[in-house]
Design an enzyme around this catalytic site. Sequence first.
Site, PDB file in Angstrom:
ATOM      1  N   ASP A 341       0.847  -1.176   0.000  1.00 46.73           N
ATOM      2  CA  ASP A 341       0.000   0.000   0.000  1.00 46.73           C
ATOM      3  C   ASP A 341       0.893   1.239   0.000  1.00 46.73           C
ATOM      4  OD1 ASP A 341      -2.204   1.614   0.114  1.00 46.73           O
ATOM      5  OD2 ASP A 341      -2.593   1.296   2.241  1.00 46.73           O
ATOM      6  N   THR A 343      -0.183   4.710   1.463  1.00 45.74           N
ATOM      7  CA  THR A 343      -0.363   5.605   2.597  1.00 45.74           C
ATOM      8  C   THR A 343       0.102   4.963   3.894  1.00 45.74           C
ATOM      9  OG1 THR A 343      -2.241   6.623   1.494  1.00 45.74           O
ATOM     10  CG2 THR A 343      -2.021   7.020   3.850  1.00 45.74           C
ATOM     11  N   GLU A 440      -8.877  12.083   7.420  1.00 47.55           N
ATOM     12  CA  GLU A 440      -9.950  12.855   8.037  1.00 47.55           C
ATOM     13  C   GLU A 440      -9.400  13.870   9.033  1.00 47.55           C
ATOM     14  OE1 GLU A 440     -12.892  10.149   9.583  1.00 47.55           O
ATOM     15  OE2 GLU A 440     -13.870  10.072   7.618  1.00 47.55           O
ATOM     16  N   ARG A 540      -2.976  13.461  -2.434  1.00 48.11           N
ATOM     17  CA  ARG A 540      -4.216  12.696  -2.443  1.00 48.11           C
ATOM     18  C   ARG A 540      -5.341  13.710  -2.616  1.00 48.11           C
ATOM     19  NH1 ARG A 540      -5.970   8.366   2.080  1.00 48.11           N
ATOM     20  NH2 ARG A 540      -4.878   7.027   0.612  1.00 48.11           N
ATOM     21  N   ASP A 604      -5.446   5.511  -4.230  1.00 50.40           N
ATOM     22  CA  ASP A 604      -5.323   6.885  -4.715  1.00 50.40           C
ATOM     23  C   ASP A 604      -5.558   6.986  -6.221  1.00 50.40           C
ATOM     24  OD1 ASP A 604      -4.905   8.161  -2.344  1.00 50.40           O
ATOM     25  OD2 ASP A 604      -2.736   7.953  -2.393  1.00 50.40           O
TER      26      ASP A 604
END
Length: 1007
Positions: A341, A343, A440, A540, A604
């Site tokens: 991955d 991130t 977030e 992103r 992404d």
Amino acid sequence: MGFFKKKNLPTFPVPPAPYHTLPVNQVSIHTKTDIDDGLTPQEAAQRLELYGFNELSGQGNVSVFAVLYRQIVNALTLVLVIAMVISFVFKDYVEGAVIAFVAVTNTLIGFTQEYSAEKTMESLRRMASPTTRVIRGDSLISVSTRDIVIGDIIVFEEGDVIGADARLFEVFNLEVDEALLTGESIPVAKSVNEIEDHDKPLGDRIDMVFSSTTVTKGRGKGIAVNIGMKTEIGKIAKTLASTSVVTRTPLQKKLEILAYALFGLAIILAIIVFGVNKWLVNNEVVIYAISLGISVIPEGLVAVITLTMAFGVRQMAKNYAIVRKLNALEALGSVTNICSDKTGTLTQSKMIATDAWLPGDGLYRISGRNGFSPEGKIYRCGTNGTNETSEIEVEDEEVTSDNMRYAFTRLVQASALCNMAVIKKGKGDDEWHAIGDPTESALQVFAHKAGLSKPVLTAEPFKFELVQEYAFDTELKRMSVVCKEKSTDAYYVFLKGATESVLNQCTKIQFGENEVNLDREKFGPELYNELEKLASKGMRVLSLAYRRVIKSDIEISKWTREKADTDMIFLGLVGIYDPPRPESKAAIQRCFGAGIEVHMLTGDHPTTASAIAKEIGILPLLWSPELENEGKFNSQLVMTAAQFDALSDAEVDNLSELPKVIARCIPDTKVKMIDALHRRNKYVAMTGDGVNDSPSLKKADVGIAMGLGGSDVAKQASDIVLSDDNFATIVNAIAEGRRIFSNIQKFILHLLSGNAGEIVTLIIGLSFIDSDGISVNPMSPLQILFLNMVTSSPPAMGLGVERASGDIMRYPPRSKGGLFTWEVIIDMIYYGIVLGGLSLANFVIVIYAIGNGNLGQNCNSSPYGQECAPNDPTCDPIALEIACHQIYRARGTTFATFTYILLIHAYNCRSLRDPIWTMKLYDNKILFWSVFGGLLTAIPTFYIPELNSKVFKQLGIGYEWGLIVGAVIIFEIFVEVYKFMKRRYLKPLEIVEGEGLKRQYSLNEYP
């Protein structure tokens, strides 16, 4: 050793009524906790000390008896027991007693080693056990589930395994699978309202969650009220607690099979001994058969391997890679492809919102990059903004509450409300902390900078209230919430996610203060042009949308995600930058140099993913979509999940090279990628963190879960857990796995070449027949035991902890064939023949060249030979004693030759091909002192009376030391000539530049 120690601990005070009947505030008072800030770290530590760990009685304990049973019932012990019994039957009590002592000692050593190794693995499994997020000292942290204490504030969401029985005080769409406790297959919807009925069935206590159950939907918070054996699962622990020990790895199973195969070989060789001696069963023949049988078995091999592997995984744990299953170590050395991955693994997961773009308004620049601190300003750059991410402020319009435009206001509201993260300033350190997802959290910081944070929006005058939440879906690539603005009684749906997913739900665009119909043909090119600008800088990019609806509460409560996420109004884009980890590029280059391909599988946008991939070296610096479209590369290096999934298996197999980057990846794409790699006979390491990643983690040869951001389901499906979520840790783990298996290969080569030499010596020794027609033994059983256990085992342990060579990551991945490659097998045979031949040559020289060639009678068991019968004119006791003395000296010479060659040979085994003079003498202290100690330990066996003649069946030697030194030198000459021939004529072990990588670009492209 503390095998059976049990500590009785006090229990937490009993509540005045069952917890499910108490209001939340009363539960909080009883457990002495704060539902906002939780326990302080000091309070948690005190409770852990006072009330003990959150674990079931007997959970994961290593069975002492099972370990001891395995040590007793194995090929080595069987051979030794048989040898001991035969020795006692033939009244050779000294030899029998020594063999019995060796058998007991070897069993105890093996038991201690394996028990220690399994205790190590048990502790590592606890480190990799499910973790639980708790609030302590007003900060959200992850702790081992074992460390939860009563009063902890537990935070959980979809995919988490509940760590303790807890009283709920905050839930949102929370459903929990409690089939483990109730047998009910349908997840239970939860609430926070207390229940009056004290005797309510477990499945109906909807204000409680229970340990070991799994969250299937939503999120929640609760106060831990029961831990360990006091939990509901603890009450049925007797049927669930596991007392099994570590599962045997494929390597250990193969070695156990090898041990029994060698046991069978020992029996065959013993039969050969009896056959050569015309089936005469007497003391002399039996001793020879015992010697040959013992020589076949490599004493302590399985225990040494277990200890070496346990030592290795302990080292890996110190370097943030926690091995849950030992078989992962075997696969690590064979890994050819890593699917990672982006991130948090290749990047730092320090998300910062730096840019925003709105139709009609243009670009906004967001300053301030101090972590989660909301300090910073927002500037409107308009349509001519530079889109630079530097901190240099240009003359743009600063956005304030007075001049904030309508569309931007809605964008900020969507960022703050369609968001489960919380940021707040710590009470102790005055630093800003985030609770929630990094992406977030970055949006929440952005909203704070704009002055419209969630606390502001949920208070007067807005008074937004969350009504429904539709969590982020990895396949849909979006999440949404429904909020009610109490000041107007209007409902708002806020949506965020991947641009294509969000845009598909929109029918209008917020253009300034006006809503205009979405003309995809007209608006699409402009939108994607702005998206490409942001994504090309490695950002992103999230899209946000909203809509306002007037509906009744009942209508809203019946909404599904599909109903909520329709007729949305597109607001704009937010660019979030997550810088690559500084070590990622170097780690990827190490992979390329080791013949390992790296693939980035990320959710992404393709442009964002390819920008980061170029920056860290997964893609060549010259790569661009334009060049790829022009066919400058043999294969498409960047694909979206939709493109890759649309290909059939045959089409995937026809690709000259699988894509290096797959963007907008979903869990099913990961499984398809693994299948594609497996069809190409590749060994795959796959990273994952989500609930839906568990199929790919199980299918991969090495499943790697994220320890910080991973779900409990993913961790339980994995082989290795990264405690720092860092890609470089994966590469270091591969290097460590290669080191461990390289070392195992080294000491197996050392041990088995010694066994091969002993077999050569004893098989050829069958041809030395005394005057009674009995074979004369070149080495006694106890000499062989001494060689196998005292001489060989310590250097083998030294080889087992050998440091990794500097070129360990310049070798190609280990073949699936395992440790016993053809080169290693031939090495064993060659070294065994040379070692056995030189030892036997010295035996012959002492008897025939220097001695009189007389092999006497009964010289296998006595230095004086057969006792002459009275009045037997054919028996000359003096001649017999001379013959047996020379055999005993020859046996001592053979033993010494074997001992010193075997000790020096340990240094040869440090490398399959490098000459001995390239190796430092003292850089491996354990090996140095074991060799040095072995050189000294053998000397007393020659010169201590009775010990030499009655135990080892040898006598002191003198001039023979010259033969021994000569044999050592000749052995080294044979070794170095052999290694020279291998270096000259065999394929190099190191990867030749570009070979095996099948890349369209040079390794030297990245300096």
